[in-house]
Design a protein around this motif. Sequence first.
Motif, PDB file in Angstrom:
ATOM      1  N   VAL B  87      15.173  13.602  -4.833  1.00 33.15           N
ATOM      2  CA  VAL B  87      14.162  13.222  -5.835  1.00 33.15           C
ATOM      3  C   VAL B  87      13.944  14.372  -6.829  1.00 33.15           C
ATOM      4  CG1 VAL B  87      11.820  12.408  -6.168  1.00 33.15           C
ATOM      5  CG2 VAL B  87      13.085  11.727  -4.143  1.00 33.15           C
ATOM      6  N   THR B  88      13.889  15.583  -6.292  1.00 31.36           N
ATOM      7  CA  THR B  88      13.715  16.747  -7.165  1.00 31.36           C
ATOM      8  C   THR B  88      14.920  16.912  -8.081  1.00 31.36           C
ATOM      9  OG1 THR B  88      12.586  17.782  -5.299  1.00 31.36           O
ATOM     10  CG2 THR B  88      13.079  19.187  -7.190  1.00 31.36           C
ATOM     11  N   SER B  89      16.109  16.737  -7.500  1.00 31.16           N
ATOM     12  CA  SER B  89      17.323  16.883  -8.290  1.00 31.16           C
ATOM     13  C   SER B  89      17.353  15.846  -9.408  1.00 31.16           C
ATOM     14  CB  SER B  89      18.540  16.726  -7.367  1.00 31.16           C
ATOM     15  OG  SER B  89      19.720  16.950  -8.075  1.00 31.16           O
ATOM     16  N   LEU B  90      16.969  14.631  -9.056  1.00 26.98           N
ATOM     17  CA  LEU B  90      16.899  13.546 -10.040  1.00 26.98           C
ATOM     18  C   LEU B  90      16.015  13.963 -11.210  1.00 26.98           C
ATOM     19  CD1 LEU B  90      16.830  10.383 -10.873  1.00 26.98           C
ATOM     20  CD2 LEU B  90      14.769  10.338  -9.493  1.00 26.98           C
ATOM     21  N   GLU B  91      14.846  14.450 -10.860  1.00 27.12           N
ATOM     22  CA  GLU B  91      13.880  14.883 -11.874  1.00 27.12           C
ATOM     23  C   GLU B  91      14.499  15.892 -12.824  1.00 27.12           C
ATOM     24  OE1 GLU B  91       9.153  15.629 -11.216  1.00 27.12           O
ATOM     25  OE2 GLU B  91      10.528  16.265  -9.616  1.00 27.12           O
ATOM     26  N   LYS B  92      15.166  16.883 -12.238  1.00 28.17           N
ATOM     27  CA  LYS B  92      15.730  17.959 -13.057  1.00 28.17           C
ATOM     28  C   LYS B  92      16.922  17.506 -13.891  1.00 28.17           C
ATOM     29  CE  LYS B  92      14.005  21.613 -10.120  1.00 28.17           C
ATOM     30  NZ  LYS B  92      13.189  22.484 -10.951  1.00 28.17           N
ATOM     31  N   ILE B  93      17.724  16.613 -13.350  1.00 22.03           N
ATOM     32  CA  ILE B  93      18.865  16.135 -14.130  1.00 22.03           C
ATOM     33  C   ILE B  93      18.359  15.330 -15.323  1.00 22.03           C
ATOM     34  CG2 ILE B  93      20.885  14.612 -14.133  1.00 22.03           C
ATOM     35  CD1 ILE B  93      21.479  15.474 -11.312  1.00 22.03           C
TER      36      ILE B  93
END
Lengths: 154, 146, 458
Positions: B87-93
Amino acid sequence: MRVEYINPFVEAAFSVLKEVLRIEIKRGELYLKSVSQPVLGVTAIVGLAGDVEGRVLFDMGEATAIKIASAMNGELMKKFDDLAKATITELANMITAQAVTKLHELGFEFDLTPPAIFTGDNMEVTDTGIEALIVPIEMEFGKIEINVAIREKN
Amino acid sequence: MKTKQDFPNINQRPPDGRKESGKPYRVLIVDDSMFVTKQIEQILTSEGFDVAATAENGQDGLEKYKELYPNVDLVTMDITMPVMDGVTSLEKIIEFDKEAKIIMISALGKQDLVKKSLLLGAKNYIVKPLDRKKVLERVLMTLKKQ
Amino acid sequence: MSSIYSDYDTMESEESEAEREEKQAKIDFKMVTFSLADRAYGLDIMCVKEISKADRFTMVPNTPFYVEGVYNLRGEIIPIINMRRMFHLEEVERKKGELANILILRIEESIIGVIVDRIENVIGLDSSTIQPRHPLFTDINMKYIHGIVETGDKLYVILDADRIFGDEQGLAEIRQSGQQEHADKETTGGKATEKKEAAVGKKKADNIDQDFLFIKDTLATFAQFYVDETNQAWVEHRLPEWKSMRKAGKENVQLMNPEDALLFLKPFYSACTGRLWDEAQRDGFLSLLSSMKRNSFKVWNPGTGKGSEAFSIAAILRVAYPDARIKVWACDMDLLAISAAPSMSWNKADIPQYMSSSGFMAEATGGGYQFVPALKDLLYFEYHDVRHGSALPDLDIIVARDIISFYDAAEKARLLEYFSDRLSAGGLLVLGDNETVHARGWRRIEGKKIAGYLNEKS
């Protein structure tokens, strides 16, 4: 073990194994063990957290683990390598996740912690001393012992 | 596992993984399980997709996305991973590229996180266990939508 | 970063280099390490007197199951405890001539010997590195553990010798009987003891009905019912009426199969077994609670079967004490029965008046009556084997009716000890109508047509 927790694990094991392996699965009689050291050779563990603390062990012989991994990968695997380990870990995760989902529906707030896998050479599983429920599963690949130990957080 | 080679030539249809230009869609697979990564890879490459890279955690996934950009068409993102979760990675991408097309791969029971992901900008999700039909359906649905 | 972290940073740097070095070198705890069933353990060296190897122990009758016998240590007779038995671990047969590894310990004023698998070495460490005990690391009763420590890449469970072996009275008794036994053995080379035991045995047999002995054996074999002082009175009372009944029907007095055993035991079972408790049972139970505080009841109900007993207890307490905190843990080893318990329903005819008018029951879909959620929430049903320890809190009441009689002497003793351990001081134990306890630490109280036992631990 709390009676409401039992069926979700039994059903999840059955349904996921059937779906993923597509062979006949039989369940042996459930029973209780006081100290639950895994013994068969390959053990995948998924931790449980939330309203409770505990873990689910998936214990099986190496030959069985390789057969299961082969079936899940669609190729004949010869040894229990990293891919096979990842495969069994994923299987353990799926079964536990389905059980936890059923438990959510019943109103119990469980959570999973990331799975781990142990084999004969690094079998360092110290146990909680909590009684465990054993769900023996039998199929043509061999047997799996699903070993669930849960303690309420008073 | 059946691949394209198993199917007779009678119904020669263009592989799903090719764009109109003939070039393959490029996919980034982010998952900490070697097994799940391999599964997705096999399914996609059998339909002509190009798996541009794989990553074992959200942090690595973010970095690889930035490297591949703009030559990356789709990301499959596992939810539970060490170091940085999906979820965090999604946010950052999405912060980096708001047009990024990301599909969440989740185990049963992570409904709340899937919902959160969709709200944060994920385009779709697939629940494990994965099968060929499900994966291809969702991937194509996501790619074809404008 | 929040201020908590910056405080921590400053604290760290305040410790001087010298202080840190000194800390590293501090060894203020030494333990003797040993292994038992492939686990590593440690005992404070202060309580270890010496190490020994031996194989011939003199058997002493009427000692706890974990006492292997007594041993002559340079003239002093000391009890030898088998650690595997004490911790309920699998026993390993010693080969002929193989010597056992023994730790000789001094506990308070007594010397005792403890058999372990292998004695390793002495390790010194900084006592501040010892972690408090945590259930995650052990498979023996937590109360026996002082702490856990990791050193030299190994994890050691440090045992609390005083808690494990500190039963002064018990050890003294063992030593006394041991001295007599040992003396006999020494003077006449063993035959004296055997003769004496045989003589005593014969006398006993002459006084006790031969029939009784056979019934006792067959009850154990066919019904797993173990006769001893907890239920002997009932068996002795039952026997003559059984005999006349069987003789009248021209049947064998002896129990020939499980059916006979169950028939013999039929009147043993407590009132309202398998049913919701009636008014009389309710009144009796409540009469036992007069000495207890009324604001909180933590109840354990092992052997609840399909749950009628547990539901009854919860309902009775809730009606009598509307504002009390009530929690009833109920368990059974019969998976089918206990699984049915949470959704159990009863026919109106089987529900006592006081219960149906309590407001805690409602019609269930599909007929019959169930308890309402407000009452059900007080209960917690478990598939559980009481012989395996469990994580129960300190309890106020244990209702274990007709349970202990179905465990052999050793397990029965362990169970009663576990009951005593889990009950708060002054806590109440309710056994079956025909069961009694004669052990130390239990005070019998009489209620309305029922008896109970209060836990007398200090």
